[in-house]
Design an enzyme around this catalytic site. Structure first.
Site, PDB file in Angstrom:
ATOM      1  N   PHE A 151       0.809  -1.074   0.011  1.00  0.00           N
ATOM      2  CA  PHE A 151      -0.077  -0.046   0.012  1.00  0.00           C
ATOM      3  C   PHE A 151       0.827   1.392   0.170  1.00  0.00           C
ATOM      4  O   PHE A 151       1.820   1.378   0.552  1.00  0.00           O
ATOM      5  CB  PHE A 151      -0.980   0.102   1.275  1.00  0.00           C
ATOM      6  CG  PHE A 151      -2.112   0.980   1.119  1.00  0.00           C
ATOM      7  CD1 PHE A 151      -2.982   0.848   0.301  1.00  0.00           C
ATOM      8  CD2 PHE A 151      -2.009   2.125   1.959  1.00  0.00           C
ATOM      9  CE1 PHE A 151      -4.123   1.665   0.344  1.00  0.00           C
ATOM     10  CE2 PHE A 151      -3.005   2.995   1.839  1.00  0.00           C
ATOM     11  CZ  PHE A 151      -3.990   2.699   1.055  1.00  0.00           C
TER      12      PHE A 151
ATOM     13  N   ASP B  73       2.451  -5.960   7.615  1.00  0.00           N
ATOM     14  CA  ASP B  73       1.120  -5.208   7.698  1.00  0.00           C
ATOM     15  C   ASP B  73       0.009  -6.126   7.510  1.00  0.00           C
ATOM     16  O   ASP B  73       0.005  -6.669   6.387  1.00  0.00           O
ATOM     17  CB  ASP B  73       1.082  -4.094   6.532  1.00  0.00           C
ATOM     18  CG  ASP B  73      -0.105  -3.120   6.701  1.00  0.00           C
ATOM     19  OD1 ASP B  73      -1.089  -3.673   7.004  1.00  0.00           O
ATOM     20  OD2 ASP B  73       0.201  -2.038   6.108  1.00  0.00           O
TER      21      ASP B  73
ATOM     22  N   LYS C 284     -11.159  -2.311   8.881  1.00  0.00           N
ATOM     23  CA  LYS C 284     -11.492  -3.244   7.722  1.00  0.00           C
ATOM     24  C   LYS C 284     -12.432  -4.505   7.967  1.00  0.00           C
ATOM     25  O   LYS C 284     -13.480  -4.262   8.590  1.00  0.00           O
ATOM     26  CB  LYS C 284     -10.471  -3.397   6.660  1.00  0.00           C
ATOM     27  CG  LYS C 284      -9.849  -2.473   6.320  1.00  0.00           C
ATOM     28  CD  LYS C 284      -8.669  -2.976   5.229  1.00  0.00           C
ATOM     29  CE  LYS C 284      -7.485  -1.771   5.183  1.00  0.00           C
ATOM     30  NZ  LYS C 284      -7.995  -0.738   4.103  1.00  0.00           N
TER      31      LYS C 284
ATOM     32  N   ARG D 226     -12.828  -4.438  -7.296  1.00  0.00           N
ATOM     33  CA  ARG D 226     -12.527  -4.977  -6.339  1.00  0.00           C
ATOM     34  C   ARG D 226     -13.472  -5.479  -5.333  1.00  0.00           C
ATOM     35  O   ARG D 226     -14.514  -4.582  -5.017  1.00  0.00           O
ATOM     36  CB  ARG D 226     -11.368  -4.291  -5.307  1.00  0.00           C
ATOM     37  CG  ARG D 226     -10.632  -4.779  -4.526  1.00  0.00           C
ATOM     38  CD  ARG D 226      -9.623  -3.969  -3.808  1.00  0.00           C
ATOM     39  NE  ARG D 226     -10.274  -2.775  -2.895  1.00  0.00           N
ATOM     40  CZ  ARG D 226      -9.616  -2.269  -1.770  1.00  0.00           C
ATOM     41  NH1 ARG D 226      -8.449  -2.528  -1.605  1.00  0.00           N
ATOM     42  NH2 ARG D 226     -10.289  -1.545  -1.129  1.00  0.00           N
TER      43      ARG D 226
HETATM   44  C1  PLP Z   1      -2.099  -2.005   3.570  1.00  0.00           C
HETATM   45  C2  PLP Z   1      -2.447  -1.100   4.139  1.00  0.00           C
HETATM   46  N1  PLP Z   1      -1.502  -0.011   4.880  1.00  0.00           N
HETATM   47  C3  PLP Z   1      -1.675   1.121   5.374  1.00  0.00           C
HETATM   48  C4  PLP Z   1      -2.952   1.645   5.080  1.00  0.00           C
HETATM   49  C5  PLP Z   1      -3.290   3.001   5.583  1.00  0.00           C
HETATM   50  O1  PLP Z   1      -3.755   3.087   7.056  1.00  0.00           O
HETATM   51  P1  PLP Z   1      -3.960   4.472   7.725  1.00  0.00           P
HETATM   52  O2  PLP Z   1      -4.744   5.420   6.711  1.00  0.00           O
HETATM   53  O3  PLP Z   1      -4.974   3.781   8.737  1.00  0.00           O
HETATM   54  O4  PLP Z   1      -2.815   5.007   8.153  1.00  0.00           O
HETATM   55  C6  PLP Z   1      -4.058   1.119   4.421  1.00  0.00           C
HETATM   56  C7  PLP Z   1      -5.343   1.532   4.176  1.00  0.00           C
HETATM   57  O5  PLP Z   1      -5.682   2.560   4.314  1.00  0.00           O
HETATM   58  C8  PLP Z   1      -3.826  -0.168   4.039  1.00  0.00           C
HETATM   59  O6  PLP Z   1      -4.634  -0.717   3.255  1.00  0.00           O
HETATM   60  N1  KYN Z   2      -8.858   4.243   5.300  1.00  0.00           N
HETATM   61  C1  KYN Z   2      -9.528   4.563   4.116  1.00  0.00           C
HETATM   62  C2  KYN Z   2     -10.038   5.859   4.273  1.00  0.00           C
HETATM   63  C3  KYN Z   2     -11.032   6.222   3.318  1.00  0.00           C
HETATM   64  C4  KYN Z   2     -11.089   5.544   2.148  1.00  0.00           C
HETATM   65  C5  KYN Z   2     -10.306   4.289   1.962  1.00  0.00           C
HETATM   66  C6  KYN Z   2      -9.616   3.868   3.102  1.00  0.00           C
HETATM   67  C7  KYN Z   2      -8.834   2.522   3.086  1.00  0.00           C
HETATM   68  O1  KYN Z   2      -8.669   1.988   3.844  1.00  0.00           O
HETATM   69  C8  KYN Z   2      -8.356   2.114   1.706  1.00  0.00           C
HETATM   70  C9  KYN Z   2      -7.785   0.820   1.746  1.00  0.00           C
HETATM   71  N2  KYN Z   2      -6.505   0.810   2.590  1.00  0.00           N
HETATM   72  C10 KYN Z   2      -7.477   0.131   0.564  1.00  0.00           C
HETATM   73  O2  KYN Z   2      -6.974  -0.755   0.486  1.00  0.00           O
HETATM   74  O3  KYN Z   2      -7.851   0.582  -0.593  1.00  0.00           O
END
Ligand code: PLP
Ligand code: KYN
Length: 395
Positions: free
Chosen positions: A113, A182, A208, A354
């Site tokens: 990510f 992660d 999630k 997705r």
């Molecule tokens: C694999 C992964 N890492 C990190 C994040 C970011 O997390 P956050 O917005 O809670 O910092 C996400 C989704 O948003 C994710 O899917």
């Molecule tokens: N935290 C979010 C806030 C707003 C919109 C999306 C997210 C997601 O978590 C996206 C996710 N990580 C993803 O795998 O696409």
């Protein structure tokens, strides 16, 4: 046997939709609404500052962490909650890097990510380390002697491809490196076994598959062999050994408590704690079996009924998490048409549709509805209808 009909009933699912986006934001557990209302009425309003002790707010990052531990193959007193996942990634990678002085390379893959890569890159630049990013299939061969930290997301957010956590961890250990996993797309979706895989650090979010709600706090786990040696970089006062001594010098708390930073999000933790009640009585092997059943049915169904899309996830369930992605050149418009028809998945650039299958609340009816609706949308071309686009542009 886990009663998945009962776990499904624990959620508020709006009428008339098939929700296949629990891999981005889980739906609301009915008990979470009641718990937050009760927390407001009985704790914040009546106890005021006394709630930190009387209602257990102060220890909640750990008590809730202990409940997550069972779902990721960790032991008690090994997990702590707080902050966002991006912050927890920073904490884990920076602590792992400090445990490998003299080594400067952080290895990750291009399926990770972006936030994880951005955070590791920022950290690497600040401390004179190097972030190396290779293709997912090249990770094993890129684990070389100078490696400090292997930082991977177990399940790819776009393709659903699952890395072999135990094998890659063993390979990293062979060269003396540490691993940071992660679990954003694994916790609550798979039978994660951190201790079994002998991982070093793990982090994840709870909004999630764990259904903690938008902005729910993240978690961090450190293997007990490192927990008292890992040096936090974010030396916040709530990770201090004696926060209320207000010493001018920082001294890390014992074990995982040192990964706390500042004041915990108490209202969000109340919602998450209620969401975790749904997991009581859920066996992780049943969870995994149901996930495989749902994703297999969706892949078979779309394979037969939707010739215009290509499978973008591994065909072998052993190599896959709990989501399926499909490719279509007009994926964005197709997803808009699906959402308008009550099948909620999401779009990821440039051409990915997705679909997340959350075993706690999705069932085979959702799969059937999604397959039929996708087949119809693709067949009748409604995604390509100009009137539809004009409509969706304003709604
Ligand atoms: C694999 C992964 N890492 C990190 C994040 C970011 O997390 P956050 O917005 O809670 O910092 C996400 C989704 O948003 C994710 O899917
Ligand atoms: N935290 C979010 C806030 C707003 C919109 C999306 C997210 C997601 O978590 C996206 C996710 N990580 C993803 O795998 O696409």
């Amino acid at each position: 046997m886990t009663d998945f009909a009962a776990t499904r009933r624990a959620f508020h699912l709006p009428q008339g939709i098939a929700y296949l986006d629990g891999n981005s934001l889980g739906p609301m557990p009915v008990a979470a609404r009641d718990r937050v209302a009760r927390m407001m009425a009985e704790e914040w309003s009546e106890m005021l500052i006394g709630g930190w002790n009387k209602a257990g707010w102060y220890v909640q990052p750990r008590t809730v962490g202990d409940r997550i531990a069972r779902l990721i193959g960790a032991g008690p007193e090994q997990v702590v909650m707080g902050d966002t996942l991006s912050i927890k990634v920073f904490q884990a990678v920076s602590a792992a890097l400090r445990l490998r002085p003299g080594r400067r390379v952080i290895l990750s893959d291009s399926g990770n990510f972006p936030s994880d890569l951005y955070v590791a890159d920022g950290l690497a630049r600040a401390v004179g380390a190097e972030l190396r990013v290779v293709a997912p299939d090249d990770v094993a061969s890129a684990i070389t002697d100078n490696l400090a930290v292997l930082m991977l997301t177990e399940v790819d957010y776009r393709t659903g491809r699952r890395h072999d956590m135990a094998a890659l961890t063993a390979r990293a250990h062979e060269v003396g490196a540490l691993t940071v996993w992660d679990l954003a797309h694994s916790a609550g979706a798979l039978d994660v076994d951190l201790l079994g895989a002998d991982a070093d650090f793990a982090v994840g979010c709870t909004y999630k598959y764990l259904n903690g709600g938008p902005g729910a706090p993240a978690f961090i786990w450190i293997h007990p062999r490192h927990a008292d040696a890992a040096q936090p970089i974010l030396q916040g006062w709530m990770g201090h050994d004696a926060p209320f001594a207000f010493d001018l010098d920082y001294r890390p708390a014992a074990g995982i408590e040192r990964m706390r930073v500042g004041t915990p999000p108490v209202i969000a933790l109340a919602a998450l704690d209620a969401a975790l009640d749904v997991w009581d009585g859920v066996s992780l092997s049943d969870l995994r079996a149901r996930s495989v059943q749902l994703t297999e049915a969706f892949i078979a169904g779309t394979g037969a009924a939707c010739p215009d899309v290509a499978l973008n996830s591994p065909r072998d369930p052993a190599l896959r998490g709990s989501q399926v992605s499909l490719r279509h050149p007009q994926a964005y418009a197709v997803m808009q048409a699906l959402i308008a028809a009550g099948v909620i998945g999401d779009f990821r650039a440039p051409d990915v549709l997705r679909f997340g299958f959350a075993p706690l609340f999705n069932d085979l009816d959702d799969v059937e509805r999604a397959v039929e609706t996708l087949a119809r949308v693709l067949r009748d071309g409604s995604w390509n209808d100009e009137a539809f686009h004009r409509m969706s542009a304003v709604t």
